[in-house]
Scaffold this active site. Structure first.
Site, short mmCIF file in Angstrom:
data_model
loop_
_atom_site.label_atom_id
_atom_site.label_comp_id
_atom_site.label_asym_id
_atom_site.label_seq_id
_atom_site.Cartn_x
_atom_site.Cartn_y
_atom_site.Cartn_z
N LYS A 135 0.80 -1.14 -0.11
CA LYS A 135 0.11 0.02 0.02
C LYS A 135 0.86 1.46 0.06
O LYS A 135 2.12 1.19 0.17
CB LYS A 135 -0.89 -0.04 1.20
CG LYS A 135 -1.79 -1.42 1.11
CD LYS A 135 -2.87 -1.33 0.09
CE LYS A 135 -3.37 -2.75 -0.27
NZ LYS A 135 -4.26 -3.34 0.69
C1 LIG Z 1 -5.20 -4.45 0.90
C2 LIG Z 1 -6.89 -4.62 0.82
C3 LIG Z 1 -7.57 -4.66 2.02
C4 LIG Z 1 -7.35 -5.42 3.31
O1 LIG Z 1 -6.05 -4.97 3.64
P1 LIG Z 1 -5.24 -5.90 4.95
O2 LIG Z 1 -4.45 -4.66 5.47
O3 LIG Z 1 -4.33 -6.50 4.02
O4 LIG Z 1 -6.06 -6.65 5.51
C5 LIG Z 1 -8.79 -4.42 1.93
N1 LIG Z 1 -9.41 -4.12 0.82
C6 LIG Z 1 -8.70 -3.74 -0.17
C7 LIG Z 1 -9.52 -3.20 -1.71
C8 LIG Z 1 -7.36 -3.99 -0.50
O5 LIG Z 1 -6.55 -3.78 -1.56
#
Ligand SMILES: *Cc1c(COP(=O)(O)O)cnc(C)c1O
Length: 380
Positions: free
Chosen positions: A181
């Site tokens: 992210k």
């Molecule tokens: C990465 C992601 C999540 C989940 O995030 P985590 O921190 O890995 O649990 C949820 N929704 C979307 C659209 C994502 O890309």
């Protein structure tokens, strides 16, 4: 051809991030404490929300959201099928029913209309996704939602603005700090809200259901008197992780600006490659966080999977965000979803791939990707 493999993503870790971690390691307090508090206030400062609760992942935030909203059998939650499966999994594990809304074929965003057509008297929550870092049509979505709560999935969207204000700022949202992210803590997430009671419940549920999390700010330590108010989970984030996020937050504008420059170069360079179609921008005023650069492989010459394999053979990594949820094994077999139910979602699910995009890439790297794409297509 490139000699060195270009990954689809790489975290933007600098010396300041590393220093921040070593300071925590030397401080004598390594689990959730002052760095968690700094991450919470730092995110709220950017988004404009009143409360933030740092967690071990965005998935954990979703799990706790189901709990604090008391969702269960008979309740429906509207979300796109074009999302990360963890959201759908949390809905199902709560015993509630996921109801998949369609996305716009060209922006891959849920629309007010696609959400409105799924609302029933059983709808208890709407979780739309700011896909790839583009902003949803929030005015329209909150209008059709009316009294139904909306929690924005902002996992891709730290630094995304809609009509001049940060997304999520008028209600509640979840952020992810997973390794790919825009801002990362390795693994981590945050629930942000303007509702004090929801924030307090989230904080209690994330740490055993006792009245506080591990770090008591007055005592600078764990309060020995804390007792269970109702049984909760263990979803807190360590300060070792939070410190990376705090350090990165101060560079968010630079990180997203660099992503935008790279994305604009991709757009220019791909404008004359008709087989490879980037996503379109929605037509309202917004600012993109450019978490992902998603293209559709839309040609009879080659399918998406072979395209990804051939790029890899040319030392270019790619990602797939996402395979639609409703056609994955469990959701097909147990919940009876079938191809054809969501045509725009399925069109994209079959054709999308995410090209390399991360702040430490160079413009030459982008050109390498485009040249490799042209070479793959020329070979067909
Ligand atoms: C990465 C992601 C999540 C989940 O995030 P985590 O921190 O890995 O649990 C949820 N929704 C979307 C659209 C994502 O890309």
């Amino acid at each position: 051809m490139r000699n060195e493999f270009l990954p689809f993503t790489r975290p933007a870790i600098n010396e300041a991030d590393i220093r921040a971690v070593t300071e925590v390691l030397r401080s004598g307090w390594i689990t959730n404490g002052p760095q968690n508090a700094a991450l919470e206030s730092g995110v709220c400062e950017i988004t404009g929300n009143r409360f933030g609760v740092a967690l071990s992942s965005a998935t954990a935030a979703m799990h706790l959201l189901m709990k604090i909203m008391k969702l269960g059998p008979g309740d429906e939650v509207i979300t796109p099928s074009m999302t990360w499966v963890s959201i759908v999994n949390m809905i199902v594990l709560a015993g509630a029913t996921p109801v998949f809304c369609e996305i716009d074929r060209e922006t891959m965003l849920a629309t007010p209309e696609s959400i409105a057509e799924k609302i029933t008297p059983r709808t208890k929550l709407i979780i739309p996704v700011h896909f790839a870092g583009a902003a949803l049509d929030l005015d329209g979505i909150y209008r059709v939602a009316g009294e139904i709560p909306v929690v924005e999935d902002a996992a891709h969207a730290l630094g995304t603005y809609y009509k001049g204000r940060h997304i999520g700022s008028t209600g509640a949202a979840i952020y992810s700090f997973h390794a790919i992210k825009n801002v990362t803590t390795g693994e981590g997430g945050m629930f942000v809200t303007n509702n004090e009671e929801d924030a307090a419940l989230m904080r209690r549920w994330k740490f055993h259901g006792i009245g506080m999390d591990a770090f008591d700010r007055q005592n600078r330590g764990r309060s020995p008197q804390a007792e269970v108010i109702e049984p909760g989970f263990k979803y807190n984030l360590t300060d070792i992780c939070a410190a990376i996020g705090v350090s990165q937050l101060s560079r968010l504008v630079n990180i997203n600006t660099r992503r935008r420059e790279l994305a604009m170069l991709y757009r220019r360079e791909l404008a004359n490659v008709p087989e490879i179609r980037p996503l379109a921008d929605p037509d309202y005023d917004f600012k993109h966080a450019w978490h992902l650069f998603v293209v559709r492989v839309d040609t009879p010459k080659i399918d998406r999977n072979s395209f990804m394999t051939e790029l890899k053979a040319r030392n270019i990594g790619t990602g797939l965000h996402f395979r639609c949820a409703h056609l994955q094994k469990y959701y097909r077999e147990v919940m009876g979803f079938r191809p054809g139910m969501l045509p725009a979602t399925e069109y994209n699910s079959d054709r999308i791939c995410s090209l390399p995009l991360f702040p430490d890439m160079t413009f030459d790297d982008v050109i390498d990707v485009v040249e490799a794409i042209k070479a793959v297509l020329a070979g067909k």
